[in-house]
Design a protein around this motif. Structure first.
Motif, short mmCIF file in Angstrom:
data_model
loop_
_atom_site.label_atom_id
_atom_site.label_comp_id
_atom_site.label_asym_id
_atom_site.label_seq_id
_atom_site.Cartn_x
_atom_site.Cartn_y
_atom_site.Cartn_z
N SER A 223 0.84 -1.26 0.26
CA SER A 223 -0.01 0.12 -0.22
C SER A 223 0.89 1.37 -0.09
N LYS A 224 2.35 1.09 0.24
CA LYS A 224 3.04 2.34 0.51
C LYS A 224 4.07 2.44 -0.72
N ILE A 225 4.15 1.31 -1.53
CA ILE A 225 5.03 1.40 -2.45
C ILE A 225 4.11 1.14 -3.77
N ARG A 226 4.57 1.93 -4.88
CA ARG A 226 3.85 1.94 -5.98
C ARG A 226 4.89 1.65 -7.32
N HIS A 227 4.46 0.89 -8.08
CA HIS A 227 5.36 0.64 -9.13
C HIS A 227 5.46 1.86 -10.13
N PRO A 228 6.61 2.27 -10.68
CA PRO A 228 6.74 3.59 -11.30
C PRO A 228 5.60 3.78 -12.63
N PHE A 229 5.15 2.56 -13.06
CA PHE A 229 4.45 2.80 -14.24
C PHE A 229 2.97 2.23 -13.95
N GLU A 230 2.60 2.18 -12.49
CA GLU A 230 1.25 1.76 -11.81
C GLU A 230 0.25 2.71 -12.75
N GLU A 231 0.49 3.73 -12.67
CA GLU A 231 -0.56 4.86 -13.14
C GLU A 231 -0.90 4.62 -14.49
N SER A 232 0.10 4.53 -15.33
CA SER A 232 0.04 4.30 -16.79
C SER A 232 -0.71 2.96 -17.00
N PHE A 233 -0.25 1.89 -16.45
CA PHE A 233 -0.85 0.70 -16.67
C PHE A 233 -2.31 0.40 -16.06
N ASN A 234 -2.79 1.27 -15.21
CA ASN A 234 -4.12 1.05 -14.66
C ASN A 234 -5.02 2.29 -14.83
N GLU A 235 -4.78 3.50 -14.44
CA GLU A 235 -5.68 4.54 -14.29
C GLU A 235 -5.40 4.93 -15.94
N ASN A 236 -4.52 5.40 -16.52
CA ASN A 236 -4.45 5.98 -17.83
C ASN A 236 -5.09 5.11 -18.86
N TYR A 237 -4.79 3.82 -18.50
CA TYR A 237 -5.24 2.71 -19.44
C TYR A 237 -6.41 2.39 -19.55
N CYS A 238 -7.16 2.53 -18.22
CA CYS A 238 -8.57 2.58 -18.15
C CYS A 238 -9.35 3.66 -18.96
N LYS A 239 -8.79 4.72 -18.73
CA LYS A 239 -9.35 6.11 -19.26
C LYS A 239 -9.46 5.89 -20.89
N ASN A 240 -8.59 5.26 -21.36
CA ASN A 240 -8.40 5.22 -22.86
C ASN A 240 -9.04 3.97 -23.50
#
Length: 241
Positions: A223-240
């Protein structure tokens, strides 16, 4: 044998030391590189360290230079040459108030064992500016022989498991293994001990690094550590999509 060792470590391509000789010698003196037997059994355990400390205390009730030498190698990972160099330093490199030492630009904690014995040594040396002066215990000059004497005594301790293995190079190597297993990152060990990451990898072995690295990964709080590409692979991917 020397040329073969240099070639094995990829420090030279041929037996011609022109242009690289100085760098090679400086690296070996600085790091005190030890043999690359990554399967060597680790006898630098808490139990053995305690046995050695008790033995040194029993042997000397006053200034215990051998205990200080052992402490500098086991706690800081100093080489034989660094121990001698440190003992030749001014007392100003030790901050007793904040329990710190500063050596070669690195500040390190001062454990109680070293603090107490160095304070006794300070009283004995009186107004001398250097920690041990020009001459060591019982009139011996400060030299690598003083370090060897301390480890020769360790080899005589009855009941000490693996006592024949204890030389400064082996002890330093096992400290690096213990630091890594305790959770220190490679770059932290590199800065603390003063040895290149490449040499650390040779000491630990790639399999051991991968094994412990995976164990740490599974134990970390995700919960305290995020992969550097977490946002790209999940949030941004879902938006597109």
């Amino acid at each position: 044998a020397m040329f073969s060792e240099f070639e094995k470590r990829n420090l030279i391509k041929t037996n011609n030391l022109k242009d690289v000789r100085t760098n090679i010698v400086e690296q070996f003196i600085k790091e005190g590189i030890v043999c690359e037997n990554t399967e060597a059994e680790n006898y630098l355990t808490k139990e053995n360290v305690s046995i050695i400390i008790r033995n040194f205390i029993k042997k000397s009730k006053k200034t215990n230079i051998r205990l200080i030498i052992f402490g500098l190698i086991v706690y800081y990972g100093f080489t034989k040459a660094e121990v001698v160099d440190f003992l030749s330093q001014s007392w100003e490199c030790i901050d007793f108030k904040n329990r710190k030492i500063e050596y070669k630009g690195v500040k390190r904690n001062l454990p109680k064992l070293l603090e107490d014995n160095l304070l006794v040594l300070k009283k004995v040396t009186g107004r001398r500016k250097s920690i041990l002066g020009d001459r060591g215990e019982r009139g011996k000059s400060i030299s690598i022989d003083v370090v060897a004497d301390a480890f020769d005594e360790i080899k005589k301790i009855p009941g000490l498991q693996g006592r024949e293995q204890f030389i400064p190079e082996y002890t330093r190597k096992m400290l690096i293994k213990n630091l890594f297993e305790a959770g220190f990152a490679l770059e932290e060990i590199s800065g603390y001990v003063g040895i290149s990451i490449g040499s650390i990898e040779k000491i630990l072995g790639k399999e051991q690094i991968a094994k412990i690295g995976l164990k740490r990964w599974n134990m970390k709080n995700r919960s305290k550590i995020r992969h550097p590409f977490e946002e790209s692979f999940n949030e941004n991917y879902c938006k597109n999509i």
